[in-house]
Design an enzyme around this catalytic site. Structure first.
Site, short mmCIF file in Angstrom:
data_model
loop_
_atom_site.label_atom_id
_atom_site.label_comp_id
_atom_site.label_asym_id
_atom_site.label_seq_id
_atom_site.Cartn_x
_atom_site.Cartn_y
_atom_site.Cartn_z
N GLY A 110 0.80 -1.23 0.00
CA GLY A 110 0.00 0.00 0.00
C GLY A 110 0.82 1.27 0.00
O GLY A 110 0.27 2.37 0.12
N ALA A 115 5.01 1.60 -8.17
CA ALA A 115 5.00 2.88 -8.91
C ALA A 115 6.32 3.61 -8.73
O ALA A 115 6.88 4.15 -9.69
CB ALA A 115 3.84 3.76 -8.44
N ASP A 157 -0.77 6.50 -7.64
CA ASP A 157 0.56 6.12 -7.13
C ASP A 157 1.68 6.74 -7.97
O ASP A 157 2.59 7.37 -7.42
CB ASP A 157 0.73 4.59 -7.15
O1 PMV Z 1 -2.37 -0.38 -2.34
P1 PMV Z 1 -1.91 0.58 -3.35
O2 PMV Z 1 -0.70 1.34 -2.96
O3 PMV Z 1 -1.71 -0.04 -4.68
O4 PMV Z 1 -3.02 1.72 -3.50
C1 PMV Z 1 -4.24 1.43 -4.10
C2 PMV Z 1 -5.20 2.56 -4.08
C3 PMV Z 1 -6.57 2.16 -4.69
O5 PMV Z 1 -7.39 3.31 -4.62
C4 PMV Z 1 -7.21 1.05 -3.90
C5 PMV Z 1 -6.43 1.72 -6.14
C6 PMV Z 1 -6.08 2.83 -7.12
O6 PMV Z 1 -5.67 2.48 -8.22
O7 PMV Z 1 -6.25 4.01 -6.82
#
Ligand code: PMV
Length: 323
Positions: A110, A115, A157
């Site tokens: 998360g 990215a 990201d």
């Molecule tokens: O978990 P991460 O860092 O890939 O963040 C995802 C964020 C979401 O809103 C769940 C997906 C997105 O593409 O925005």
């Protein structure tokens, strides 16, 4: 093509303060770049091939720059490979490159590690050939590999990793948010990996099943982000923390929290955080807590007691850069 001996670029990870998941539905989300970075070094390699060495996965492979249909690529290395190939294609360069990745960001947690790696790769490859891409070009090229890792990501990201600082993000549009870099953010990693694409699909299934219920929940999260932006700009961390807590409750109603995340969220709140919530796609991965400096160590200790791994970090204004 004239190139330097080697070039190193770095890009920051990100932390979503409010609005994950609802951002996929075109609503605003508030995110900040954090001072945990991925570093990528590019050197010359034999023509028509790339050697990718990713320290975090302990993997090293040589791949052709013109893949044929039978080529199978390691899942962990595929997004890095795509970043290299897309950048060279965009620059119309056929020379080979060696790419060494050294990321301090935990994977699939998360914090936008894929990215950050991709953004730093695009920057390092282009600068290696003496070409200065615009920030928007770096973001667009790295988004290509994000689509491979995450399915249909919002693009938040790669955007935050390129530009740094605070960003209000909505349907690819970005609004820079003035932030104080002095607020410590305490990240708590549940150490449970999960896939962003999988969590986004889970929300989508529930959304299709209970559309009339999910729509207002997502809309409320969007409103939280607009309000949170104002509190972040005004350095009103008490209220920003309260909004993070409300956001956490709504994320739990979307089905993306977990017992491991809740344990860390409550540990942080009980140790004096202004607010705490999961950050990113949820289901595992990390929480973020906002707290006064004096309470950070205590919160970090409580996160460890609750089974997590803490990182005390800060917002950074520095997006992608040459080292
Ligand atoms: O978990 P991460 O860092 O890939 O963040 C995802 C964020 C979401 O809103 C769940 C997906 C997105 O593409 O925005």
């Amino acid at each position: 093509m004239i190139s330097m001996e080697e070039v190193t670029a770095s890009a920051p990870g990100k932390c979503i303060l409010t609005g994950e998941h609802s951002v996929v539905y075109g609503l605003p989300a508030l995110a900040v770049a954090i001072d945990i970075r991925a570093k990528v070094t590019v050197k010359s390699y034999e023509n028509g091939a790339t050697l990718i060495h990713a320290k975090q996965f302990n993997k090293k492979v040589c791949l052709p720059l013109k893949p044929d249909r039978n080529l199978t690529i390691d899942k962990d290395l595929q997004p890095i490979y795509v970043s290299v190939v897309k950048t060279l294609e965009f620059l119309k360069i056929k020379d080979g490159v060696e790419v060494l990745i050294d990321s301090s960001l935990p994977e699939a947690s998360g914090l936008g590690s894929s990215a950050a790696v991709s953004v730093a790769t695009v920057k390092a490859v282009s600068e290696f050939f003496g070409i200065h891409l615009k920030e928007s070009e770096i973001s667009t090229l790295s988004f290509e590999s994000e689509k491979i890792v995450h399915g249909s990501p919002s693009g938040i990201d790669n955007t935050v990793s390129v530009y740094g600082g605070g960003i209000l993000f909505k349907r690819g549009r970005i609004l820079k948010v003035k932030t104080s870099n002095n607020i410590p953010l305490i990240i708590g990693d549940t150490l449970k990996k999960r896939s962003t694409g999988g969590m986004v699909s889970k929300v989508r299934e529930n959304y299709l099943k209970y559309t009339a219920i999910f729509k207002p929940i997502l809309a409320a999260i969007g409103k939280i982000s607009l309000q949170a932006k104002k509190f972040l700009e005004a350095s009103d961390f008490h209220k920003l923390g309260e909004l993070m807590n409300i956001n956490q409750a709504l994320l739990e109603s979307l089905g993306v929290s977990s017992i491991e995340l809740e344990k860390l969220v409550y540990a942080a709140r009980e140790a004096g955080a202004y607010g705490a919530k999961l950050t990113g796609a949820g289901g595992g991965g990390c929480i973020v807590a906002l707290a006064p400096l004096a309470r950070c160590q205590n919160i970090a200790s409580k996160i460890i007691e609750a089974g997590g791994k803490p990182y005390i970090t800060r917002i950074t204004d520095t997006g992608v850069k040459i080292e």
